[in-house]
Design an enzyme around this catalytic site. Structure first.
Site, PDB file in Angstrom:
ATOM      1  N   PHE A 232     -53.583 -40.379 -15.944  1.00  0.00           N
ATOM      2  CA  PHE A 232     -53.367 -39.623 -17.176  1.00  0.00           C
ATOM      3  C   PHE A 232     -52.343 -40.268 -18.092  1.00  0.00           C
ATOM      4  O   PHE A 232     -52.309 -39.983 -19.292  1.00  0.00           O
ATOM      5  CB  PHE A 232     -52.964 -38.182 -16.846  1.00  0.00           C
ATOM      6  N   LYS A 233     -51.521 -41.151 -17.565  1.00  0.00           N
ATOM      7  CA  LYS A 233     -50.515 -41.790 -18.406  1.00  0.00           C
ATOM      8  C   LYS A 233     -51.146 -42.616 -19.529  1.00  0.00           C
ATOM      9  O   LYS A 233     -50.507 -42.876 -20.547  1.00  0.00           O
ATOM     10  CB  LYS A 233     -49.590 -42.664 -17.556  1.00  0.00           C
TER      11      LYS A 233
END
Length: 492
Positions: free
Chosen positions: A110-111
């Site tokens: 998700f980063k």
């Protein structure tokens, strides 16, 4: 719109100044003086993810034109960088539970949602500020931020990046992603200790005025790609709003219906972005904070006492193995409105490892958040159970969140529609996922990716499959007190 520090509200910065600086000089975190309200969501419904990102971020970024932000969003989320056109798709697990998949980007976590955007925001901010120095990005990572930041800033003109990760504190695939990173402006170093040691070391470097002066003389300025940087948090607000729009578009919710979000949480940045989306008017009901055995946040949200004086566990969900959750400071400032009160809490945390918030803050926290945690055994059981029953394969962090959501529902009989934030591809944690599925004899190195694919019938993401045969470039390991010398050496 100006930005202020959580520890000194008299310091006021433009968006560009806050993003460039990353962390306030006295150690505080930047956040907006005021929060804008969302536009009529009907205007966002027909947009794609890139258009929604530009529209929402534009509410916070005075000095950035709409055309600029549309270009940034197109570069960050388009061009084949994500393996699905929706960018952050919402998958239905069953009628009341949906998975917000945030791992379709170039590093499968998700980063990417923020770190594909941050380089554009940062380099534009430096230009707007008239900054001619080279910016050095310092990153402490519990696994996913490091690779995402390295990939986002790889060979970006006018930047260098150094990533520190805890030795033996990330998965084999996460480590391989970082130590094989390509690019002429990148550096990677392991730190003896845990994530909190690495994060504390980076903060100390930022707050060292003598070292900043030395670097300035060499033509460098420091900034951060961790979620202490507002340029990291802001793009994360977007996917909560976009997910709601998608659910409305698909007829799963009606405009105005409330929903819960359940977030696997370590440094508190991801769920904080959800809190900010709610503050802007998104109809989130409960923010469900899910922790693993390092359940410092669960205890705080339930009791109002933050105490990091506890055992640290290396778990199957290593990106959540954190005892000092930096972004909680932003929530405290928002709920108290007092930099003096926040300074007191942070001073107590630094001196004693704990603090207790006021009754007013305790009540405000309980009104907004639900919390829970689960251990590795239950995490792995969830992976196996969900895959067996539905065919859906989740990683360990997502499994923590799903388990905590189910616990909440069993306790309350609350069947409100919920979105589980899925933060990483299961192929980043092959050993744990295979163990969950009963596979005890596991392949070595990158062959484990093929093994998990064969067992589940799911294809390994291309960015991970391509790790096979890549040369290891970075092998250095240092003690935490040596981190400054590593940065010093890189920038000579």
């Amino acid at each position: 719109m100006y930005y202020v520090s959580t520890r000194d509200h008299t310091l006021r910065y433009t968006a560009a100044q806050a993003i460039e600086q990353g962390l306030s000089r006295e150690g505080g975190l930047f956040l907006p003086e005021t929060f804008p309200q969302l536009p009529d969501l009907k205007t966002l419904l027909p947009m794609n993810y890139q258009q929604r990102a530009a529209a929402i971020m534009g509410l916070f970024l005075d000095g950035f034109s709409g055309e600029e932000l549309e270009t940034f969003a197109s570069k960050a989320y388009g061009g084949g960088k994500f393996d699905c056109p929706e960018v952050a798709p919402v998958r239905e697990l069953h009628c009341k539970t949906h998975m917000l998949e945030l791992w379709h980007g170039p590093t499968c976590a998700f980063k990417d949602m923020a770190l594909q955007m941050l380089p554009h925001l940062l380099t534009a901010s430096m230009a707007k500020n008239g900054e001619e120095k080279t910016v050095c990005i310092l990153v402490a990572t519990s696994g996913d931020t490091g690779k995402a930041a390295l990939e986002g800033f790889r060979d970006v003109a006018g930047t260098k990046i150094m990533v520190f990760y805890p030795k033996d504190g990330v998965s084999d695939i996460q480590q391989l992603q970082m130590v094989t990173q390509e690019g002429e402006n990148v550096g990677v170093c392991a730190v003896v200790g845990n994530f909190d040691d690495a994060q504390t070391g980076v903060k100390k470097i930022f707050s060292d005025p003598a070292f900043r002066d030395v670097l300035a003389g060499r033509g460098y300025v420091l900034s951060s790609a961790n979620s202490i940087n507002w340029g990291r948090v802001l793009p994360q607000v977007v996917y909560y709003i976009s997910a709601y729009c998608d659910l409305v578009q698909e007829g799963k919710l009606k405009l105005g219906d409330k929903f819960h979000v359940c977030v696997p949480t370590g440094n508190f940045g991801n769920i904080l972005a959800g809190y900010y989306a709610k503050k802007m008017g998104l109809p989130i009901d409960k923010l469900i904070c899910a922790s693993n055995a390092n359940n410092v946040l669960t205890d705080f949200l339930q009791t109002g006492v933050y105490d990091r004086n506890r055992p640290f566990y290396n778990t199957a969900s290593p990106s959540m193995d954190i005892l000092i959750s930096s972004n909680l400071e932003r929530l405290l400032f928002d709920l108290t409105g007092s930099d003096e009160e926040v300074r007191g809490y942070m001073a107590s945390l630094n001196a004693t490892g704990r603090y207790e918030v006021s009754r007013k803050v305790k009540d405000a926290v309980r009104a907004q958040f639900v919390s829970g945690f689960c251990d590795d055994a239950r995490t792995l059981n969830t992976i196996e159970k969900v895959f067996h029953n539905t065919g859906y394969l989740m990683d360990t962090h997502t499994a923590v969140a799903y388990t905590v959501l189910q616990d909440y529902r069993a306790k309350t009989a609350d069947d409100t529609t919920a979105v589980v934030v899925s933060t990483a591809s299961p192929f980043k944690f092959c050993d744990s996922v295979l163990t969950a599925l009963g596979v005890t004899e596991q392949a070595k190195g990158t062959e484990i990716l093929k093994q998990l694919s064969d067992v589940t019938g799911k294809p390994a993401p291309k960015p991970l499959a391509s790790l096979a045969g890549k040369a290891v470039r970075f092998t250095k390991t240092v003690e935490k007190q040596e981190m400054l010398s590593v940065v010093d050496g890189m920038l000579r």
